[in-house]
Design a protein around this motif. Structure first.
Motif, short mmCIF file in Angstrom:
data_model
loop_
_atom_site.label_atom_id
_atom_site.label_comp_id
_atom_site.label_asym_id
_atom_site.label_seq_id
_atom_site.Cartn_x
_atom_site.Cartn_y
_atom_site.Cartn_z
N TRP A 63 45.79 42.42 36.16
CA TRP A 63 44.47 41.92 35.77
C TRP A 63 44.12 40.55 36.35
CZ3 TRP A 63 41.76 45.75 34.64
CH2 TRP A 63 42.34 46.85 34.01
N LEU A 64 45.02 39.62 36.30
CA LEU A 64 44.70 38.29 36.84
C LEU A 64 44.59 38.33 38.36
CD1 LEU A 64 46.74 35.90 34.57
CD2 LEU A 64 44.29 36.29 34.59
N LEU A 65 45.35 39.21 38.99
CA LEU A 65 45.22 39.37 40.44
C LEU A 65 43.82 39.83 40.79
CD1 LEU A 65 46.42 39.59 43.32
CD2 LEU A 65 47.04 41.92 42.74
N LEU A 66 43.32 40.82 40.08
CA LEU A 66 41.97 41.33 40.35
C LEU A 66 40.90 40.27 40.09
CD1 LEU A 66 42.32 44.89 38.80
CD2 LEU A 66 42.27 44.28 41.22
N VAL A 67 41.03 39.56 39.00
CA VAL A 67 40.05 38.52 38.66
C VAL A 67 40.07 37.41 39.71
CG1 VAL A 67 39.52 36.71 36.98
CG2 VAL A 67 40.03 39.02 36.19
N MET A 68 41.25 36.98 40.10
CA MET A 68 41.34 35.88 41.05
C MET A 68 40.92 36.30 42.46
SD MET A 68 41.97 33.27 39.29
CE MET A 68 42.33 32.07 40.56
N VAL A 69 41.11 37.56 42.84
CA VAL A 69 40.60 38.02 44.13
C VAL A 69 39.07 37.98 44.12
CG1 VAL A 69 40.31 40.07 45.58
CG2 VAL A 69 42.58 39.38 44.84
N LEU A 70 38.46 38.37 43.01
CA LEU A 70 37.00 38.29 42.91
C LEU A 70 36.51 36.85 42.94
CD1 LEU A 70 36.28 41.08 40.28
CD2 LEU A 70 35.86 41.14 42.74
#
Length: 109
Positions: A63-70
């Motif tokens: 989840w944090l990977l996806l948020v931080m990529v965005l």
């Protein structure tokens, strides 16, 4: 003594601005594209790296990977827009180019 320091700081600031403006004026289309592309990719990679490390630390994968990529994507778009604006200000348009209607031209036809 203070006057000499102020004069030296002023000269240094002028030289730095001239160097920055001169570099942006001399950039070819390829070098501009390479700079803008690398700024965008770097922002996405940094965002993804931070998200990945936070996921490892907090055990919240992915989840944090996806948020931080965005967030990195958004930061990359902002960086590219800012850099392109600075490059366009530094490089004047070529002579004879059509810049659109002037303020005094009437749009009513």
């Amino acid at each position: 003594m203070a006057a000499r320091i102020a004069r030296a700081q002023g000269e240094r600031k002028v030289r730095a601005e001239q160097a920055r403006d001169g570099a942006a004026k001399d950039m070819s289309g390829f070098s501009r594209g390479l700079r803008l592309g690398s700024e965008f990719i770097a922002a996405v990679i940094v965002g993804g790296g931070i998200g990945y490390l936070l996921d490892l630390w907090l055990k919240t994968s992915p989840w944090l990977l996806l948020v931080m990529v965005l967030i990195g994507f958004a930061a990359g778009v902002v960086n590219v827009a800012r850099s392109a604006s600075q490059m366009n200000k530094a490089a004047p348009p070529p002579p004879g180019s059509d810049l659109g209607p002037d303020d005094d031209e009437d749009d009513d036809r």
